[in-house]
Each structure stands twice: as C-alpha cells, then as structure tokens.
Design a protein around this motif. Sequence first.
Motif, mmCIF file in Angstrom:
data_model
loop_
_atom_site.group_PDB
_atom_site.id
_atom_site.type_symbol
_atom_site.label_atom_id
_atom_site.label_comp_id
_atom_site.label_asym_id
_atom_site.label_seq_id
_atom_site.Cartn_x
_atom_site.Cartn_y
_atom_site.Cartn_z
ATOM 1 N N HIS A 261 1.488 -4.633 -4.794
ATOM 2 C CA HIS A 261 2.607 -4.743 -3.847
ATOM 3 C C HIS A 261 2.343 -3.901 -2.601
ATOM 4 O O HIS A 261 2.480 -4.389 -1.459
ATOM 5 N N ALA A 262 1.953 -2.661 -2.804
ATOM 6 C CA ALA A 262 1.732 -1.772 -1.661
ATOM 7 C C ALA A 262 0.575 -2.257 -0.795
ATOM 8 O O ALA A 262 0.655 -2.270 0.449
ATOM 9 N N ALA A 263 -0.532 -2.689 -1.450
ATOM 10 C CA ALA A 263 -1.702 -3.123 -0.678
ATOM 11 C C ALA A 263 -1.400 -4.371 0.140
ATOM 12 O O ALA A 263 -1.830 -4.486 1.301
ATOM 13 N N LEU A 264 -0.622 -5.262 -0.403
ATOM 14 C CA LEU A 264 -0.305 -6.493 0.326
ATOM 15 C C LEU A 264 0.636 -6.224 1.490
ATOM 16 O O LEU A 264 0.538 -6.872 2.537
ATOM 17 N N LEU A 265 1.529 -5.262 1.325
ATOM 18 C CA LEU A 265 2.408 -4.917 2.450
ATOM 19 C C LEU A 265 1.592 -4.298 3.578
ATOM 20 O O LEU A 265 1.838 -4.575 4.765
ATOM 21 N N GLU A 266 0.619 -3.479 3.214
ATOM 22 C CA GLU A 266 -0.225 -2.848 4.235
ATOM 23 C C GLU A 266 -1.061 -3.888 4.974
ATOM 24 O O GLU A 266 -1.335 -3.755 6.166
ATOM 25 N N ARG A 267 -1.448 -4.942 4.237
ATOM 26 C CA ARG A 267 -2.262 -5.976 4.865
ATOM 27 C C ARG A 267 -1.477 -6.772 5.897
ATOM 28 O O ARG A 267 -2.031 -7.404 6.782
ATOM 29 N N ASN A 268 -0.163 -6.769 5.754
ATOM 30 C CA ASN A 268 0.730 -7.426 6.715
ATOM 31 C C ASN A 268 0.405 -8.919 6.878
ATOM 32 O O ASN A 268 0.405 -9.463 7.978
ATOM 33 N N HIS B 125 8.071 -10.964 1.952
ATOM 34 C CA HIS B 125 8.865 -9.809 1.542
ATOM 35 C C HIS B 125 9.883 -9.459 2.613
ATOM 36 O O HIS B 125 11.065 -9.186 2.318
ATOM 37 N N ALA B 126 9.465 -9.458 3.865
ATOM 38 C CA ALA B 126 10.383 -9.129 4.958
ATOM 39 C C ALA B 126 11.499 -10.167 5.065
ATOM 40 O O ALA B 126 12.664 -9.841 5.314
ATOM 41 N N SER B 127 11.142 -11.446 4.852
ATOM 42 C CA SER B 127 12.138 -12.512 4.940
ATOM 43 C C SER B 127 13.187 -12.362 3.843
ATOM 44 O O SER B 127 14.387 -12.513 4.090
ATOM 45 N N GLN B 128 12.751 -12.032 2.633
ATOM 46 C CA GLN B 128 13.706 -11.877 1.530
ATOM 47 C C GLN B 128 14.503 -10.594 1.680
ATOM 48 O O GLN B 128 15.692 -10.554 1.355
#
Length: 612
Positions: A584-591, A598-601
Amino acid sequence: MQQSRRLFFRLVSQFRRYGAIVAATLLAVGVASATDVLLIRQLQNVVDAMRSTATEHAAPVTGMMATLQGWVDRFLPAHAGQTELWVIPATILGLAVMRMVSSFAGDYGSVWLSSRVQADLREQMFATIMRLPSRFFDTTTTSVTQSRVAFDASQVSQAGLNVLNVMVRDSVATIGYLVLLFSIDVKLAIFCMASLPIVALVVTLAGRRMRHLSKSAQQAVGELTSVLDESIGGQRVVKIFGGQQYEKKRFLRVVKLNRQLAVKHASTSAVNSGFIMMLVGITLSSVIYFAMLRAQSGAITPGAFVAFMGALMAMQSPIKNLTKINEPLQRGLAAAESVFTLIDTPVEPDPGTQTPATVQGNLSLQNVNFRYSDDPDAPTALNNIVLDIAAGETVALVGGSGGGKTTLLGLLPRFYDVSSGRILLDGVDVRDYELLALRRQFALVSQDVILFNDTVAANIAYGDPTPDQARIESCARAAYAHDFIEQLPQGYATPAGQNGSRLSGGQRQRLAIARALYKDAPILLLDEATSALDTESERQVQAALEVLMRDRTTIVIAHRLSTIESADRIVVMQGGQLVESGTHAALLERNGAYARLHASQLSREPAAPRSV
C-alpha cells in the motif's frame, strides 16, 4: 427418420436393466387384450346357443310375428350346432377373472417402470449438470435447465414404456380381432383392409408436424419458466423501477405462444384422428351392408354375424389408439432429444492424476491468457498475466469493473481453463491435479453468499458426509457466528431458508466464513466478501476474516481499498492486465493507478472499519 429411430432405441435401452419386469408387464398387457378378443368371440356362441334354444322351445307364431320371424330367418339363419349352456357363462367368468388380473399387473408394471426410468434419467441429468463446465451455465439459463429436468424428463416416458404398452396392448387386440374376422368370413375381412394404406399415409404426415410442434412447445415452456424465474426472483427490482407492465407483456407473449402451440398440436391430432375414424366409419357402413347380404345367403350364422360386427366395432378403439400413438411418441422423442443432449454435453475435462491431501499454497501464473469464447478473434479477458504468490501471502486484486479480477480468481480452481499459458500450484500445473483434489485446496467466500435450504449446521459443514458438531461450533465461534446462531429458534438445527433468506447479510457472510474455516483449505479466495454490508456488520465480518486468513495463502478482491491496506501485496488490474504491484505504501509513493484509485475513494468514502 433415422434420428428418430436412434432416439427411440436409445430410450428403450433405458429399460434394459429392468428386462424381466418389462417382459412380464408387456405379457400381462397382451393377455388383457387377448381376453377382450376372446370375450367378443363368445358372442357367437351365446347368440347361436340362444337362437337354437329359442327355436326348439318357442311356441308357433302367426300373423305379423310370423312375418317378422321370416325376415329374421332370412337374414340370420339359425346355427345348427349345440353347446352345453353352462360352458359359455363359465368361460366368460374365467376370461373376466383373467382380464382383471392381467389388467392390474399391466397397469401397475407400466407405472412402476415409467417412473423408475424417469427417475433414472433425472439422476443422469443431475449427475451431468454437477460436472458441466462454467461455460455451459454462462450460455444457458437456469430455468431452461430446470425445465429439461422437470418437464422434458417426464415427457420422455410417453415415448418409452407407455408407447410400447399401447403398441403391445392395441396391436394384440387389433391382430386378435383381425384373426377373428378372418376366421368368420375371409371375404368380409379382406374388404375391411382396403383403408389401411390411406391410414398409414395420414399417420406419417401428421407425425412429422407433431414432432415439430412438440419441439417448439418445449422451447416455449422453457421460455415461460425463464420469464417466471426472472420476474419472481427480481420482484423488488420490478417494483422499484415500475416494470410490472413490461414483465406482464413478456409473460403474456410467452403464454400466448404456449397457447397457440397447444392449439396447433391439438388440431393436428384431432384432424389426424378424425380423418382416420371417418375412414373407419365408411368401411364399417360398407361392411355392414355386405355382411347383411352374406347373412341373407346363409354364408354366416346369426352368432357369427354378431361376433363379426362386435369385433369390427371393438377394433375401432385399438386402431384409434394406434393411430394416435404417434402424438405421444413424437412429443416424447422431442423431449428425449432434449434430455439426451443434456446428458451428452461434455463435462469438465479432468485428465489430472495428482491427488495430494493438502498443498503448501504456492501459486504461479505464467503468461496466462484467457478469453470466454473459443473464437480466436474474441476479446481477451486476461492478457499475459504473470504473477507469483508465496504460501501464506495475502495478495489483494484491485481495479475498476471489468479489469479481470474475478476471472483470474475463477482460473485458480479451474472453473475455467486458461486459453494459453499455465497456472502452477506448488510447481505442478493445475490441470495435472484431479479436479476434486485441486478444489479441495481452495475455500471461497464471495459477496453473493450461497446457502442451502438446510440447517445452519449443515451449511457450515457442507460437503462433509460425517459432520462433527463440536468442530461446527468451534468454527462458528471463530467466525463470530455462534452467538447469533444460539439465539435462533432451534439453534444450529434452525433451517437457513432458501439461500439463507431467514438471515441478515452479515449473518450469511459469517456463516460462509465458518464454512470456509470448517473446510480448512490452504488457499482462501475472497471475492468482495464485505462490500454489501453495513459498517457494523462489516466490522464483525472483517474480524472473522482475520481469523480465517491466518496461515493461509489468500487472494482478495476488494473495491474498498481501505479494507486491504495491510495486505502483503496489492495488484492493480486494468483491461485484463497487471499494471502495478506492491505494498500500500509503495504504491502510494509511486503515484500511479493505485494512488489515483485511492485518492478517488478517499474523497467520497467514510472512515474505514478495519483493514485486512
């Protein structure tokens, strides 16, 4: 015509295992018909004996009575032979007793055999249905399959023993009456046969039309069942969207079609039977005229004349039955075609030989491609999927609808086979496992929980022939279901209702989790297991899922990203492809795609209950 013969002989072969009973039944039916013929034959003896007795003891007649007697003697001369009076009633009584016994034996045997073979066919159909591939159910509605098992199987009996029964009974009767006719007067009997070629032609032409109408009628019944199933099963959607009139029009259309086909079938049968009986009537009236002429010339006795006419009149019924036998035969053959087509449908291929009791749970998808159609030009649902999942790892599949998540999940237990590439379980291609052994390694909890109309305990221990009550209760406690089960009217013995209709959504989900716990499979598949629940129910189900997922390889499909943040790995799927993978954290960092999802939800989703 050749196909009809094959169908009929295949249907008759279903009775082979009951050969002795079939033979006894048909023998009883034949004896019953033969006694009918012999009873008619006794008319000749009765009339001749009565006339002889009356002639010997009657007082002389004069005047008008003498004139009438002269006309009777002119057309029906007295028979010279004599018979002991007690012999005739004794013979008739014996024939009546034989008729009663043989008729009962024939009727009972026919019903027993027809119902037995009907049950056998349904058993074969159900056994096939349980092994049909998922592709079959993707293209065939449930109601049509139900109609085949319930309606078509019952129609098949019309083309099996019932038809044989009629053929034996009425053929014996017809042949017996013909023998009786020829034994009385050969010339009159030959005259009666003149209409048979015309009758055969009418039967053939009518049979072709009735076969076509029977097949259309079965399809119409299946469509009627389908409309009923959808309208009743989706009655809430119908009501909320105001679809009553639309559903009414659909229903009236199929009802009208069924009515029209029934009328056409009945009219064809009526024309066929009516025309044949008209031929019989013409023949009968002609025969009566010539019989009177031969009686007038003294060629036949009064008793022989009465017996001849009695046999001729009695022969109408078996002839009528034989001419109408084509109707149930064609209807039954059309049903048999439907039944045997289902029975002959190829089942799931099961070439594997590996039968491990349990596996570690390592999965590897190597260049997996899949399309739902066998057409090579059809669009692919999965495209070149490469994914390795270690034993005990939790992997979440996320992405928009149509991304291929549920399709990928369905490939693992071989609900579908890959179009190309391969899937390995502990280094062995899943196609090398026996299906039963392979699917023993998986437990499934989905959004649409399937419960059976049985007790709560039976649903938890589903698939176990010897359920353990202590283990059932232990799994229920682990799934946070024990407390609500204890509050049910009969506890674990409470019926769940059709598809768990007596339980709430959260209760059904917890029972599904308890069922997965009871199975204790090393690989767990979760398909939107909490998406349809309210917040409180979701918290309870999430707590139960955490217990279920311990020490298991878990693949989770989730639309609520907040529920899978603690997964070991998150895989993003779009358009049948893997586009991102990581924590989860790595994918958020990848943007990338996951961060956008995630941002949409996050902008429209309330606080998450508890993360997996």
